[in-house]
Motif scaffolding. Sequence first.
Motif, PDB file in Angstrom:
ATOM      1  N   ILE A  43     -14.789  53.992  21.220  1.00 18.91           N
ATOM      2  CA  ILE A  43     -15.540  52.990  20.900  1.00 18.91           C
ATOM      3  C   ILE A  43     -14.930  52.249  19.573  1.00 18.91           C
ATOM      4  CG2 ILE A  43     -17.617  50.888  20.843  1.00 18.91           C
ATOM      5  CD1 ILE A  43     -18.707  53.069  23.292  1.00 18.91           C
ATOM      6  N   GLN A  44     -16.147  52.909  18.721  1.00 17.28           N
ATOM      7  CA  GLN A  44     -15.826  53.029  17.743  1.00 17.28           C
ATOM      8  C   GLN A  44     -14.147  53.140  17.043  1.00 17.28           C
ATOM      9  OE1 GLN A  44     -18.034  55.262  15.405  1.00 17.28           O
ATOM     10  NE2 GLN A  44     -19.542  53.848  15.380  1.00 17.28           N
ATOM     11  N   HIS A  45     -13.016  53.422  17.164  1.00 20.50           N
ATOM     12  CA  HIS A  45     -11.775  53.491  16.662  1.00 20.50           C
ATOM     13  C   HIS A  45     -10.694  52.768  17.847  1.00 20.50           C
ATOM     14  CE1 HIS A  45     -13.601  56.916  14.408  1.00 20.50           C
ATOM     15  NE2 HIS A  45     -13.412  55.938  13.515  1.00 20.50           N
ATOM     16  N   TYR A  46     -10.736  52.926  19.055  1.00 25.16           N
ATOM     17  CA  TYR A  46      -9.890  52.061  20.390  1.00 25.16           C
ATOM     18  C   TYR A  46     -10.579  51.026  20.368  1.00 25.16           C
ATOM     19  CZ  TYR A  46      -6.610  51.300  23.986  1.00 25.16           C
ATOM     20  OH  TYR A  46      -6.024  50.722  23.901  1.00 25.16           O
ATOM     21  N   ALA A  47     -11.640  50.440  21.173  1.00 24.03           N
ATOM     22  CA  ALA A  47     -12.498  49.378  21.455  1.00 24.03           C
ATOM     23  C   ALA A  47     -12.612  48.807  19.928  1.00 24.03           C
ATOM     24  CB  ALA A  47     -13.581  49.189  22.369  1.00 24.03           C
ATOM     25  N   ASP A  48     -13.005  49.268  19.758  1.00 25.43           N
ATOM     26  CA  ASP A  48     -13.490  48.516  17.961  1.00 25.43           C
ATOM     27  C   ASP A  48     -12.219  48.109  16.582  1.00 25.43           C
ATOM     28  OD1 ASP A  48     -15.902  46.501  17.859  1.00 25.43           O
ATOM     29  OD2 ASP A  48     -16.318  47.604  16.306  1.00 25.43           O
ATOM     30  N   GLY A  49     -12.339  49.603  16.733  1.00 22.87           N
ATOM     31  CA  GLY A  49     -11.307  48.824  14.961  1.00 22.87           C
ATOM     32  C   GLY A  49      -9.814  49.129  15.609  1.00 22.87           C
ATOM     33  N   PHE A  50      -9.253  48.939  16.756  1.00 20.53           N
ATOM     34  CA  PHE A  50      -7.741  48.872  17.113  1.00 20.53           C
ATOM     35  C   PHE A  50      -7.473  47.482  17.667  1.00 20.53           C
ATOM     36  CE2 PHE A  50      -4.885  49.421  20.794  1.00 20.53           C
ATOM     37  CZ  PHE A  50      -3.138  49.380  19.941  1.00 20.53           C
ATOM     38  N   PHE A 152       0.527  41.867  15.699  1.00 18.00           N
ATOM     39  CA  PHE A 152       0.034  42.854  16.684  1.00 18.00           C
ATOM     40  C   PHE A 152       0.434  44.057  15.760  1.00 18.00           C
ATOM     41  CE2 PHE A 152      -2.207  40.552  20.399  1.00 18.00           C
ATOM     42  CZ  PHE A 152      -2.800  39.757  19.545  1.00 18.00           C
ATOM     43  N   ALA A 153       1.667  44.491  16.420  1.00 22.55           N
ATOM     44  CA  ALA A 153       2.437  45.952  16.126  1.00 22.55           C
ATOM     45  C   ALA A 153       2.697  46.275  14.755  1.00 22.55           C
ATOM     46  CB  ALA A 153       4.219  46.098  16.800  1.00 22.55           C
ATOM     47  N   LYS A 154       2.648  44.981  14.219  1.00 23.02           N
ATOM     48  CA  LYS A 154       2.250  46.108  12.129  1.00 23.02           C
ATOM     49  C   LYS A 154       1.273  46.573  12.553  1.00 23.02           C
ATOM     50  CE  LYS A 154       5.714  42.683  10.389  1.00 23.02           C
ATOM     51  NZ  LYS A 154       6.330  41.066  10.288  1.00 23.02           N
ATOM     52  N   VAL A 155       0.535  45.391  12.669  1.00 22.77           N
ATOM     53  CA  VAL A 155      -1.526  46.543  12.316  1.00 22.77           C
ATOM     54  C   VAL A 155      -1.106  47.033  12.865  1.00 22.77           C
ATOM     55  CG1 VAL A 155      -3.776  45.977  12.874  1.00 22.77           C
ATOM     56  CG2 VAL A 155      -2.466  44.118  11.672  1.00 22.77           C
ATOM     57  N   GLU A 156      -0.428  47.470  14.059  1.00 25.75           N
ATOM     58  CA  GLU A 156      -0.534  48.938  15.157  1.00 25.75           C
ATOM     59  C   GLU A 156       0.257  50.151  13.862  1.00 25.75           C
ATOM     60  OE1 GLU A 156      -0.872  47.019  18.820  1.00 25.75           O
ATOM     61  OE2 GLU A 156       0.275  49.273  18.621  1.00 25.75           O
ATOM     62  N   ILE A 157       1.197  49.926  13.472  1.00 20.82           N
ATOM     63  CA  ILE A 157       2.331  50.974  12.626  1.00 20.82           C
ATOM     64  C   ILE A 157       1.190  51.015  11.476  1.00 20.82           C
ATOM     65  CG2 ILE A 157       4.156  51.024  11.677  1.00 20.82           C
ATOM     66  CD1 ILE A 157       5.093  49.355  14.583  1.00 20.82           C
ATOM     67  N   ALA A 158       1.213  49.954  11.059  1.00 22.80           N
ATOM     68  CA  ALA A 158       0.216  50.275   9.420  1.00 22.80           C
ATOM     69  C   ALA A 158      -1.426  51.245   9.285  1.00 22.80           C
ATOM     70  CB  ALA A 158      -0.577  48.699   8.687  1.00 22.80           C
ATOM     71  N   ASN A 159      -1.889  51.160  10.996  1.00 20.63           N
ATOM     72  CA  ASN A 159      -3.460  52.213  10.914  1.00 20.63           C
ATOM     73  C   ASN A 159      -3.631  52.846  11.504  1.00 20.63           C
ATOM     74  OD1 ASN A 159      -5.004  49.752   9.089  1.00 20.63           O
ATOM     75  ND2 ASN A 159      -3.909  48.610  10.629  1.00 20.63           N
ATOM     76  N   TYR A 160      -2.395  53.088  12.491  1.00 17.99           N
ATOM     77  CA  TYR A 160      -2.586  54.112  13.389  1.00 17.99           C
ATOM     78  C   TYR A 160      -0.654  54.913  13.532  1.00 17.99           C
ATOM     79  CZ  TYR A 160      -6.968  52.021  14.457  1.00 17.99           C
ATOM     80  OH  TYR A 160      -7.692  51.333  14.882  1.00 17.99           O
ATOM     81  N   THR A 161      -1.327  55.773  13.599  1.00 20.86           N
ATOM     82  CA  THR A 161       0.588  56.932  14.495  1.00 20.86           C
ATOM     83  C   THR A 161       0.547  56.898  15.782  1.00 20.86           C
ATOM     84  OG1 THR A 161      -0.536  58.928  14.586  1.00 20.86           O
ATOM     85  CG2 THR A 161      -0.195  58.766  12.597  1.00 20.86           C
ATOM     86  N   ASN A 162       1.745  56.964  16.695  1.00 20.86           N
ATOM     87  CA  ASN A 162       1.630  56.749  18.109  1.00 20.86           C
ATOM     88  C   ASN A 162       0.882  58.266  18.158  1.00 20.86           C
ATOM     89  OD1 ASN A 162       3.310  54.758  18.210  1.00 20.86           O
ATOM     90  ND2 ASN A 162       5.245  55.913  18.186  1.00 20.86           N
ATOM     91  N   GLY A 163       1.163  59.050  17.393  1.00 19.53           N
ATOM     92  CA  GLY A 163       0.026  60.142  18.242  1.00 19.53           C
ATOM     93  C   GLY A 163      -1.661  59.399  18.701  1.00 19.53           C
ATOM     94  N   GLN A 164      -1.658  59.239  16.784  1.00 20.34           N
ATOM     95  CA  GLN A 164      -3.575  58.459  17.174  1.00 20.34           C
ATOM     96  C   GLN A 164      -3.257  56.953  18.669  1.00 20.34           C
ATOM     97  OE1 GLN A 164      -3.583  57.013  13.042  1.00 20.34           O
ATOM     98  NE2 GLN A 164      -5.764  57.806  13.153  1.00 20.34           N
ATOM     99  N   ILE A 165      -2.993  56.250  18.722  1.00 19.46           N
ATOM    100  CA  ILE A 165      -2.727  55.791  19.674  1.00 19.46           C
ATOM    101  C   ILE A 165      -2.478  56.814  21.384  1.00 19.46           C
ATOM    102  CG2 ILE A 165      -1.717  53.572  21.228  1.00 19.46           C
ATOM    103  CD1 ILE A 165      -1.045  52.875  18.144  1.00 19.46           C
TER     104      ILE A 165
END
Length: 183
Positions: A43-50, A152-165
């Motif tokens: 919840i904290q990292h996917y629903a909320d953070g991501f 969205f894609a830029k924020v995702e790349i800046a904060n998460y690796t593909n592996g994390q997602i």
Amino acid sequence: MKTATQNLENDHVYILRLIDVMEKMVINCETNTSHMELVVSLIQHYADGFHHAKEENLLFPLLVQKGFSNEQGPVSVMLHDHAEGRNFVKKLSNGISLFKAGNVSALPEIYHNMQGYIDLLRAHIGKENNVLFRMADKALNEAEQEELLNKFAKVEIANYTNGQIQKFITDIEGLEVIYNEHN
Ligand SMILES: [Fe+2]
Ligand SMILES: [Fe+2]
């Protein structure tokens, strides 16, 4: 081509699947704290953070630029829901810590806050999918949707690796195997 609102709706599918797992935990009166902690972390990292970060930092401000109010109406209701969700999760996390420390009376509080989050998020996602995002689709033209999706894609790349997602998804699927198929 996928739009920004479709990207957010795709996240909702996984959040709803996580919520279904939480409902099974409540029904089963689950006591496995590592599973509970994994749910809180998702919840904290996917629903909320991501996911909520994309809404709060990018979609909602763009809608406000387009004339939506920040103080009343759908954007403010969504922000209020996000804050209420964080409250449930904070109390849920505290309850898990107490239960781990041997306080069995924390269990009803854990289930109460899980159920509160389940009910809140189901209603919240319904409002976004059926009302706010449809209003956004009308307010944003194709180029604006595309630009938002790129952000969205830029924020995702800046904060998460593909592996994390990918791990968010496999963690949700792993919980589904435990809670949905064997219960
Ligand atoms: Fe939201
Ligand atoms: Fe959402």
